[in-house]
Motif scaffolding. Structure first.
Motif, PDB file in Angstrom:
ATOM      1  N   UNK A  58      75.399 -56.335   6.986  1.00  0.00           N
ATOM      2  CA  UNK A  58      75.306 -57.403   7.990  1.00  0.00           C
ATOM      3  C   UNK A  58      74.593 -56.919   9.246  1.00  0.00           C
ATOM      4  N   UNK A  59      74.821 -55.659   9.652  1.00  0.00           N
ATOM      5  CA  UNK A  59      74.076 -55.116  10.802  1.00  0.00           C
ATOM      6  C   UNK A  59      72.583 -55.060  10.494  1.00  0.00           C
ATOM      7  N   UNK A  60      72.240 -54.626   9.286  1.00  0.00           N
ATOM      8  CA  UNK A  60      70.836 -54.567   8.895  1.00  0.00           C
ATOM      9  C   UNK A  60      70.210 -55.963   8.924  1.00  0.00           C
ATOM     10  N   UNK A  61      70.909 -56.950   8.386  1.00  0.00           N
ATOM     11  CA  UNK A  61      70.389 -58.324   8.380  1.00  0.00           C
ATOM     12  C   UNK A  61      70.244 -58.844   9.804  1.00  0.00           C
ATOM     13  N   UNK A  62      71.206 -58.548  10.659  1.00  0.00           N
ATOM     14  CA  UNK A  62      71.165 -58.993  12.065  1.00  0.00           C
ATOM     15  C   UNK A  62      69.948 -58.388  12.782  1.00  0.00           C
ATOM     16  N   UNK A  63      69.775 -57.096  12.619  1.00  0.00           N
ATOM     17  CA  UNK A  63      68.644 -56.429  13.275  1.00  0.00           C
ATOM     18  C   UNK A  63      67.313 -56.945  12.746  1.00  0.00           C
ATOM     19  N   UNK A  64      67.238 -57.152  11.447  1.00  0.00           N
ATOM     20  CA  UNK A  64      66.001 -57.673  10.860  1.00  0.00           C
ATOM     21  C   UNK A  64      65.727 -59.088  11.362  1.00  0.00           C
ATOM     22  N   UNK A  65      66.751 -59.918  11.404  1.00  0.00           N
ATOM     23  CA  UNK A  65      66.579 -61.302  11.866  1.00  0.00           C
ATOM     24  C   UNK A  65      66.129 -61.370  13.314  1.00  0.00           C
ATOM     25  N   UNK A  66      66.425 -60.356  14.074  1.00  0.00           N
ATOM     26  CA  UNK A  66      66.050 -60.347  15.484  1.00  0.00           C
ATOM     27  C   UNK A  66      64.802 -59.515  15.762  1.00  0.00           C
ATOM     28  N   UNK A  67      64.099 -59.108  14.735  1.00  0.00           N
ATOM     29  CA  UNK A  67      62.846 -58.360  14.880  1.00  0.00           C
ATOM     30  C   UNK A  67      61.688 -59.316  14.601  1.00  0.00           C
ATOM     31  N   UNK A  69      58.575 -59.739  15.630  1.00  0.00           N
ATOM     32  CA  UNK A  69      57.238 -59.237  15.295  1.00  0.00           C
ATOM     33  C   UNK A  69      57.186 -58.708  13.858  1.00  0.00           C
ATOM     34  N   UNK A  70      58.205 -57.982  13.452  1.00  0.00           N
ATOM     35  CA  UNK A  70      58.271 -57.460  12.085  1.00  0.00           C
ATOM     36  C   UNK A  70      58.297 -58.607  11.075  1.00  0.00           C
ATOM     37  N   UNK A  71      59.147 -59.601  11.324  1.00  0.00           N
ATOM     38  CA  UNK A  71      59.256 -60.721  10.396  1.00  0.00           C
ATOM     39  C   UNK A  71      57.938 -61.474  10.268  1.00  0.00           C
ATOM     40  N   UNK A  72      57.315 -61.723  11.394  1.00  0.00           N
ATOM     41  CA  UNK A  72      56.031 -62.436  11.370  1.00  0.00           C
ATOM     42  C   UNK A  72      55.000 -61.644  10.553  1.00  0.00           C
ATOM     43  N   UNK A  73      54.902 -60.360  10.809  1.00  0.00           N
ATOM     44  CA  UNK A  73      53.931 -59.505  10.114  1.00  0.00           C
ATOM     45  C   UNK A  73      54.189 -59.488   8.604  1.00  0.00           C
ATOM     46  N   UNK A  74      55.436 -59.354   8.203  1.00  0.00           N
ATOM     47  CA  UNK A  74      55.766 -59.218   6.790  1.00  0.00           C
ATOM     48  C   UNK A  74      55.777 -60.545   6.033  1.00  0.00           C
ATOM     49  N   UNK A  75      56.141 -61.624   6.711  1.00  0.00           N
ATOM     50  CA  UNK A  75      56.325 -62.893   6.011  1.00  0.00           C
ATOM     51  C   UNK A  75      55.157 -63.861   6.132  1.00  0.00           C
ATOM     52  N   UNK A  76      54.271 -63.627   7.070  1.00  0.00           N
ATOM     53  CA  UNK A  76      53.151 -64.559   7.263  1.00  0.00           C
ATOM     54  C   UNK A  76      52.314 -64.744   6.004  1.00  0.00           C
ATOM     55  N   UNK A  77      51.960 -63.693   5.262  1.00  0.00           N
ATOM     56  CA  UNK A  77      51.181 -63.926   4.035  1.00  0.00           C
ATOM     57  C   UNK A  77      51.904 -64.845   3.035  1.00  0.00           C
ATOM     58  N   UNK A  78      53.190 -64.655   2.868  1.00  0.00           N
ATOM     59  CA  UNK A  78      53.947 -65.494   1.934  1.00  0.00           C
ATOM     60  C   UNK A  78      54.092 -66.916   2.459  1.00  0.00           C
ATOM     61  N   UNK A  89      59.140 -69.575  10.240  1.00  0.00           N
ATOM     62  CA  UNK A  89      58.358 -68.709  11.130  1.00  0.00           C
ATOM     63  C   UNK A  89      57.918 -69.462  12.378  1.00  0.00           C
ATOM     64  N   UNK A  90      57.566 -70.726  12.211  1.00  0.00           N
ATOM     65  CA  UNK A  90      57.186 -71.549  13.374  1.00  0.00           C
ATOM     66  C   UNK A  90      58.357 -71.677  14.343  1.00  0.00           C
ATOM     67  N   UNK A  91      59.540 -71.928  13.802  1.00  0.00           N
ATOM     68  CA  UNK A  91      60.727 -72.028  14.662  1.00  0.00           C
ATOM     69  C   UNK A  91      61.002 -70.710  15.376  1.00  0.00           C
ATOM     70  N   UNK A  92      60.692 -69.596  14.714  1.00  0.00           N
ATOM     71  CA  UNK A  92      60.923 -68.288  15.303  1.00  0.00           C
ATOM     72  C   UNK A  92      60.010 -67.967  16.469  1.00  0.00           C
ATOM     73  N   UNK A  93      58.941 -68.731  16.643  1.00  0.00           N
ATOM     74  CA  UNK A  93      58.033 -68.469  17.765  1.00  0.00           C
ATOM     75  C   UNK A  93      58.452 -69.207  19.029  1.00  0.00           C
TER      76      UNK A  93
END
Length: 145
Positions: A58-67, A69-78, A89-93
């Motif tokens: 859960x800590x890992x998921x929390x930290x990832x969800x709050x990163x 820039x990382x999420x945008x970089x990794x998930x934008x192609x998909x 991703x739009x909501x995250x901006x």
């Protein structure tokens, strides 16, 4: 499938449908929610191992969800082929509203690795999924007796 099992399954499906243990099928029909006729006995050792894994995952998921820039970089192609992900991703901006408390409802799914796999003396839990969105079925617990 033997006659006794077929009868038991029919009774379980009837119970589910008449007690509100239902979901919508992809085609829009109402069908029974998933269930099992044969609950699985889990050793206390495996249950404790799974419980111990919940906090670090859960800590890992929390930290990832709050990163963001990382999420945008990794998930934008998909997201180019997935409208739901693109919308997330739009909501995250959008600017975040500061909150003093936040709640995460998560569910971890495990398989038990076979005995003897990698030298294991007993089946051991292997996490295969961490769900951070799906939280609908707990509401069905009140429909069971």
């Amino acid at each position: 499938m033997g006659e006794a099992l077929r009868s038991r399954l029919g009774e379980a499906i009837d119970f589910a449908l008449t007690h509100g243990l239902v979901k919508a099928a992809p085609d829009g029909r109402v069908v029974h929610a998933p269930f099992t006729l044969d609950p699985f006995a889990l050793s206390s050792r495996n249950a404790q191992a799974m419980t111990a894994l919940s906090a670090p995952f859960n800590r890992m998921a929390w930290r990832t969800a709050n990163a963001a820039d990382f999420l945008r970089q990794e998930l934008e192609p998909a997201s180019r082929g997935d409208p739901f992900l693109a919308r997330l991703l739009e909501l995250g901006t959008r600017p975040r509203v500061s909150q003093t408390l936040q709640l995460a409802i998560t569910r971890s799914d495990y398989f038990l690795a076979a005995r003897g796999a990698a030298g294991a003396e007993e089946a051991r839990p292997v996490q295969v999924e961490l769900n951070t969105i799906a939280a609908s079925y707990p509401a069905l617990a009140g429909c069971t007796h």
